[in-house]
Write a protein that holds these residues in place. Sequence first.
Motif, PDB file in Angstrom:
ATOM      1  N   GLY A 222     -16.477 -80.279  82.557  1.00  0.00           N
ATOM      2  CA  GLY A 222     -16.937 -80.966  83.760  1.00  0.00           C
ATOM      3  C   GLY A 222     -18.440 -80.980  83.891  1.00  0.00           C
ATOM      4  O   GLY A 222     -18.975 -81.092  84.994  1.00  0.00           O
ATOM      5  N   GLY A 223     -19.154 -80.871  82.771  1.00  0.00           N
ATOM      6  CA  GLY A 223     -20.608 -80.799  82.808  1.00  0.00           C
ATOM      7  C   GLY A 223     -21.246 -82.086  83.311  1.00  0.00           C
ATOM      8  O   GLY A 223     -20.735 -83.182  83.080  1.00  0.00           O
ATOM      9  N   ILE A 224     -22.385 -81.926  83.993  1.00  0.00           N
ATOM     10  CA  ILE A 224     -23.082 -83.076  84.579  1.00  0.00           C
ATOM     11  C   ILE A 224     -24.506 -83.205  84.048  1.00  0.00           C
ATOM     12  O   ILE A 224     -25.251 -84.084  84.474  1.00  0.00           O
ATOM     13  CB  ILE A 224     -23.129 -82.955  86.109  1.00  0.00           C
ATOM     14  CG1 ILE A 224     -23.908 -81.689  86.511  1.00  0.00           C
ATOM     15  CG2 ILE A 224     -21.736 -82.950  86.702  1.00  0.00           C
ATOM     16  CD1 ILE A 224     -24.241 -81.604  87.965  1.00  0.00           C
ATOM     17  N   ALA A 225     -24.905 -82.319  83.126  1.00  0.00           N
ATOM     18  CA  ALA A 225     -26.301 -82.303  82.688  1.00  0.00           C
ATOM     19  C   ALA A 225     -26.657 -83.489  81.805  1.00  0.00           C
ATOM     20  O   ALA A 225     -27.829 -83.809  81.639  1.00  0.00           O
ATOM     21  CB  ALA A 225     -26.605 -81.001  81.952  1.00  0.00           C
ATOM     22  N   GLY A 226     -25.671 -84.142  81.229  1.00  0.00           N
ATOM     23  CA  GLY A 226     -25.940 -85.274  80.355  1.00  0.00           C
ATOM     24  C   GLY A 226     -24.700 -86.127  80.215  1.00  0.00           C
ATOM     25  O   GLY A 226     -23.605 -85.723  80.621  1.00  0.00           O
ATOM     26  N   PRO A 227     -24.821 -87.303  79.635  1.00  0.00           N
ATOM     27  CA  PRO A 227     -23.679 -88.216  79.534  1.00  0.00           C
ATOM     28  C   PRO A 227     -22.536 -87.668  78.704  1.00  0.00           C
ATOM     29  O   PRO A 227     -21.389 -88.067  78.891  1.00  0.00           O
ATOM     30  CB  PRO A 227     -24.290 -89.474  78.886  1.00  0.00           C
ATOM     31  CG  PRO A 227     -25.563 -89.023  78.251  1.00  0.00           C
ATOM     32  CD  PRO A 227     -26.065 -87.897  79.097  1.00  0.00           C
ATOM     33  N   GLY A 228     -22.825 -86.742  77.783  1.00  0.00           N
ATOM     34  CA  GLY A 228     -21.764 -86.155  76.972  1.00  0.00           C
ATOM     35  C   GLY A 228     -21.102 -84.951  77.599  1.00  0.00           C
ATOM     36  O   GLY A 228     -20.118 -84.425  77.066  1.00  0.00           O
ATOM     37  N   GLY A 229     -21.621 -84.490  78.720  1.00  0.00           N
ATOM     38  CA  GLY A 229     -21.034 -83.331  79.388  1.00  0.00           C
ATOM     39  C   GLY A 229     -21.443 -81.994  78.805  1.00  0.00           C
ATOM     40  O   GLY A 229     -21.306 -80.963  79.444  1.00  0.00           O
ATOM     41  N   ARG A 230     -21.875 -81.972  77.534  1.00  0.00           N
ATOM     42  CA  ARG A 230     -22.335 -80.758  76.849  1.00  0.00           C
ATOM     43  C   ARG A 230     -21.305 -79.623  76.854  1.00  0.00           C
ATOM     44  O   ARG A 230     -21.613 -78.471  77.178  1.00  0.00           O
ATOM     45  CB  ARG A 230     -23.658 -80.286  77.455  1.00  0.00           C
ATOM     46  CG  ARG A 230     -24.711 -81.388  77.465  1.00  0.00           C
ATOM     47  CD  ARG A 230     -26.036 -80.951  78.024  1.00  0.00           C
ATOM     48  NE  ARG A 230     -26.974 -82.076  78.057  1.00  0.00           N
ATOM     49  CZ  ARG A 230     -28.228 -82.007  78.500  1.00  0.00           C
ATOM     50  NH1 ARG A 230     -28.706 -80.849  78.936  1.00  0.00           N
ATOM     51  NH2 ARG A 230     -28.992 -83.072  78.494  1.00  0.00           N
ATOM     52  N   PRO A 231     -20.044 -79.901  76.506  1.00  0.00           N
ATOM     53  CA  PRO A 231     -19.001 -78.874  76.589  1.00  0.00           C
ATOM     54  C   PRO A 231     -19.198 -77.705  75.637  1.00  0.00           C
ATOM     55  O   PRO A 231     -18.800 -76.577  75.952  1.00  0.00           O
ATOM     56  CB  PRO A 231     -17.718 -79.650  76.256  1.00  0.00           C
ATOM     57  CG  PRO A 231     -18.184 -80.832  75.467  1.00  0.00           C
ATOM     58  CD  PRO A 231     -19.508 -81.193  76.044  1.00  0.00           C
TER      59      PRO A 231
END
Length: 644
Positions: free
Chosen positions: A56-65
């Motif tokens: 559920g990451g919001i730091a970048g378009p890829g979510g950075r899981p």
Amino acid sequence: MPAQAVAGLVLAASALLACWAYGLAAGLTWQFDDWINLKGLAQADTYLGAVNFVFGGIAGPGGRPVALATFLADYGHWPRNPWGVVQHTLVWHLMSGAAIFLFLRPVLDQLQTSPSRALGMAAATAGIWLLLPIHASGVLMPVQRMTEVSGFFVFATLATYAQLRLRAGNYPGWRSLGALVLACGLGTLLAVFSKENGVLLLCFIPLVEWFFFGHLSAPCAPALWRWALRVAFAAVPVLLVGYVLYAWDAIQATLTYLRDFSMEQRLASEAVILIEYLRQIFLPRPAQLGPYHDGYAPYNWQQAVPWVSVLFGILVIVTLYRWSRKEPRLGRIGLFAVLFFGVAHLLESTFIPLELYFEHRNYVAALGLVLFVVALCENLMRRIKLPSIAVGLLLLFAGYQLFALAQVTSLWGKPLLAGLLWYKSQPDSTRAVQYLAWQLEMQGKEAKAASLLDEFAGDNPSRTDVALQSLAAACVLEDAPQLQQRMVRLEKNIPLMRKPSGVVTSLQKLGDAMRNGKCKVFGVQDSQKILLALLHNAYVNGTPRVRHHVYHELAKNAELLGQPEQRIDYLAKAFHDFPSFSGAQIVAVAMFQHGENKAALEWIDSVILQAPNSATGAAWRSSLSSLRDAIQKVDAILSSEGLD
């Protein structure tokens, strides 16, 4: 002493010195972006909570899981121990140093350097790179582990490529080519899903090939190999141009409503900033190193400085190119270093509408420059009668880096002093003044914090975020007339606000104070007035992530004011601005509590259809389906008892 032992000693000493220097920062605190990115750690003790956090990451378009997954090991440190999180990040930093050594060892062998010299140069480069002060903010800002993890996968992939490329040179064929493609593809994916600029591996690998492995036999048909390298190198610039053309309107909206500088100003400023990065890598000035550069004044092309910077860059590249023709070994390393540095900034320092200046953007970029310094000293060592002079110069360079790093990290370990110096160094930075005020409040100096914020807000009427924080600090200190004057100034300045992102920092604190009766004068209605005025500001209304927080605060007020339908409406708007599982769940529960069971079921069905096609989406669908079943069971019970 054998060369392997010397190299091992250099790496071990550098790692220990890095640990000592970073250990001076043990008293550090959280930073601005930590909360919004890491708050999900609080629920990561369950499978669903962990999945929602990682995907559920919001730091970048890829979510950075991939990067977020590493934070699961820090569950016990959240939210009370930022130093524990940073210690884990330091492990990744040390692993990156080891990967750099493994990458450079075979690369330097290709320059007809003696094996012992290649070993020593690789160890010295990795060791000095570990001590660069420009890396400090990336290591010490907890959320910036994303940079470290992505950087590690970049270096590890380059190291793997170097080893496999040597084997492919001796045993060309489709098997060798397949191993190269598989390793580089997997490494690129891991780097990208840690932080999006990991995609620059597509450019780094051809650079390494052209500068160091071009003399080896191609792993497949030579013509095919040459074209594959060209396509890989061109892929990122082409994608970047495509992104700019496709998302031009969105880019302009971001620049207008969030950044408050134009694309022209961004490009002119980045030309200057790249030169500043170079200076901070070679001759770092600790007083100017820190996490807050949001007050950086943008340049434009009508000024001479950007043009001088561009001409300087061109002159450096041309000079190094000509040098590489005369001095293939040293000149080649110099040209590689500058091109590697430029390519590493291809995304974050060009057209993408990010903030102008961040030191951690040099985490990968600095490698080639350090290698060039080491190569210069090694070349001098071979040419003069007293090689110890060259060793001394290299040690002096490394020692200065360590000295500057220790100054920077020790400052981070004293948050109040750090806040004072960072604000002094960056007096136009909103984050710097907010951080200093936060530290003053933690020391029980609320009046001084409010005075500091007032002074900044008075000099910058458009910085409503600071005025909000000042009002929150003054709520419990000042009497009614003073607070009323503050409210009048705030209402006057809200329409002038141009950079809304900082508003998020103060909204919840001020809203809670007004709702809980901690303000001597203001209550829920006053909070409502501020929030509605913010919504009428074009810059807030044009920035969904900021608008999302305003809607959440309005929903809290509506609940206290006994307005359940308005609360549901605000919560739904907040969800649409920033979709998340928790946001969807809150809306459904609010509808259920208000007796709108049918609406709750329809809401859940609509959200399930919108769930992302990923592990996060699967978690959304599973949890929301469970909630749907629970509501249906309650409906059935009520119907059977005639209570619906």
